[in-house]
Design a protein around this motif. Structure first.
Motif, mmCIF file in Angstrom:
data_model
loop_
_atom_site.group_PDB
_atom_site.id
_atom_site.type_symbol
_atom_site.label_atom_id
_atom_site.label_comp_id
_atom_site.label_asym_id
_atom_site.label_seq_id
_atom_site.Cartn_x
_atom_site.Cartn_y
_atom_site.Cartn_z
ATOM 1 N N UNK A 43 95.971 39.792 59.075
ATOM 2 C CA UNK A 43 97.195 40.144 58.468
ATOM 3 C C UNK A 43 97.736 41.490 58.922
ATOM 4 N N UNK A 44 98.889 41.417 58.724
ATOM 5 C CA UNK A 44 99.934 42.549 59.222
ATOM 6 C C UNK A 44 100.749 43.398 57.962
ATOM 7 N N UNK A 45 100.810 44.399 57.932
ATOM 8 C CA UNK A 45 101.454 44.817 56.708
ATOM 9 C C UNK A 45 102.572 45.926 57.099
ATOM 10 N N UNK A 46 104.025 46.162 56.264
ATOM 11 C CA UNK A 46 104.778 47.055 56.409
ATOM 12 C C UNK A 46 104.252 48.199 56.008
ATOM 13 N N UNK A 47 103.502 48.500 54.906
ATOM 14 C CA UNK A 47 103.154 50.107 54.553
ATOM 15 C C UNK A 47 101.726 50.103 54.379
ATOM 16 N N UNK A 48 101.191 51.240 54.397
ATOM 17 C CA UNK A 48 99.991 51.611 54.188
ATOM 18 C C UNK A 48 99.291 51.000 52.613
ATOM 19 N N UNK A 49 100.432 51.158 51.683
ATOM 20 C CA UNK A 49 100.018 51.153 50.301
ATOM 21 C C UNK A 49 100.009 49.511 50.215
ATOM 22 N N UNK A 50 100.678 48.705 50.909
ATOM 23 C CA UNK A 50 100.392 47.177 50.920
ATOM 24 C C UNK A 50 98.901 46.846 51.545
ATOM 25 N N UNK A 51 98.509 47.647 52.280
ATOM 26 C CA UNK A 51 97.092 47.361 53.087
ATOM 27 C C UNK A 51 96.226 47.605 52.006
ATOM 28 N N UNK A 52 96.218 48.775 51.320
ATOM 29 C CA UNK A 52 95.482 49.092 50.310
ATOM 30 C C UNK A 52 95.290 48.264 48.963
ATOM 31 N N UNK A 53 96.458 47.703 48.495
ATOM 32 C CA UNK A 53 96.341 46.488 47.622
ATOM 33 C C UNK A 53 95.882 45.467 48.062
ATOM 34 N N UNK A 54 95.959 44.968 49.316
ATOM 35 C CA UNK A 54 95.288 43.730 49.948
ATOM 36 C C UNK A 54 93.768 43.881 49.893
ATOM 37 N N UNK A 55 93.488 45.153 50.240
ATOM 38 C CA UNK A 55 91.873 45.406 50.365
ATOM 39 C C UNK A 55 91.391 45.517 48.767
ATOM 40 N N UNK A 56 91.992 45.972 47.834
ATOM 41 C CA UNK A 56 91.585 45.951 46.735
ATOM 42 C C UNK A 56 91.494 44.639 45.978
ATOM 43 N N UNK A 57 92.525 43.699 46.383
ATOM 44 C CA UNK A 57 92.547 42.180 45.736
ATOM 45 C C UNK A 57 91.148 41.463 46.448
ATOM 46 N N UNK A 58 91.150 41.749 47.854
ATOM 47 C CA UNK A 58 90.396 40.835 48.482
ATOM 48 C C UNK A 58 88.846 41.111 48.879
ATOM 49 N N UNK A 59 88.765 42.621 48.605
ATOM 50 C CA UNK A 59 87.472 43.135 49.126
ATOM 51 C C UNK A 59 86.885 44.274 48.144
ATOM 52 N N UNK A 60 87.622 44.169 46.855
ATOM 53 C CA UNK A 60 87.221 45.100 45.828
ATOM 54 C C UNK A 60 87.080 46.529 46.272
ATOM 55 N N UNK A 61 88.019 46.978 47.019
ATOM 56 C CA UNK A 61 87.903 48.376 47.593
ATOM 57 C C UNK A 61 88.229 49.284 46.384
ATOM 58 N N UNK A 62 87.948 50.601 46.529
ATOM 59 C CA UNK A 62 87.770 51.693 45.539
ATOM 60 C C UNK A 62 88.671 52.907 45.998
ATOM 61 N N UNK A 63 89.268 53.698 45.276
ATOM 62 C CA UNK A 63 89.869 54.889 45.820
ATOM 63 C C UNK A 63 88.760 55.606 46.740
ATOM 64 N N UNK A 64 89.038 56.256 47.670
ATOM 65 C CA UNK A 64 88.258 57.085 48.326
ATOM 66 C C UNK A 64 87.444 56.396 49.556
ATOM 67 N N UNK A 65 87.555 55.011 49.641
ATOM 68 C CA UNK A 65 86.933 54.264 50.550
ATOM 69 C C UNK A 65 87.909 53.844 51.725
ATOM 70 N N UNK A 66 88.877 54.683 51.971
ATOM 71 C CA UNK A 66 89.902 54.339 52.969
ATOM 72 C C UNK A 66 89.575 55.617 53.803
ATOM 73 N N UNK A 67 89.940 54.994 55.089
ATOM 74 C CA UNK A 67 90.140 56.057 56.374
ATOM 75 C C UNK A 67 91.296 55.892 57.182
ATOM 76 N N UNK A 68 91.827 56.613 57.750
ATOM 77 C CA UNK A 68 92.982 56.487 58.801
ATOM 78 C C UNK A 68 92.564 56.780 60.293
ATOM 79 N N UNK A 69 91.409 57.214 60.520
ATOM 80 C CA UNK A 69 91.002 57.640 61.618
ATOM 81 C C UNK A 69 89.593 57.095 61.968
#
Length: 69
Positions: A43-69
């Protein structure tokens, strides 16, 4: 908070300006050495927030588990 090198969700921007999500899984061998497997999602997304929402819905991601590098 997790260590930046072990955060399981990587958010990158591709050449076309879309955001992509890479899911990283870490397991350890018998000597305790980390083995990291990275899987780029289709999947591709227009914003980083859309990516975070996708990760929360599909992978049960929590705040602090994201990296940009």
């Amino acid at each position: 908070m997790t260590d930046p090198s072990s955060r399981p969700f990587l958010i990158n921007k591709d050449e076309a300006g879309n955001f992509r999500l890479t899911v990283r899984t870490t397991r350890y061998n018998s000597r305790g050495y980390p083995l990291v497997t990275a899987t780029l999602q289709d999947e591709t997304f227009k914003t980083a927030n859309a990516v975070r929402a996708f990760a929360r819905e599909n992978f049960q991601a929590q705040p602090g588990e994201y990296s940009t590098k």
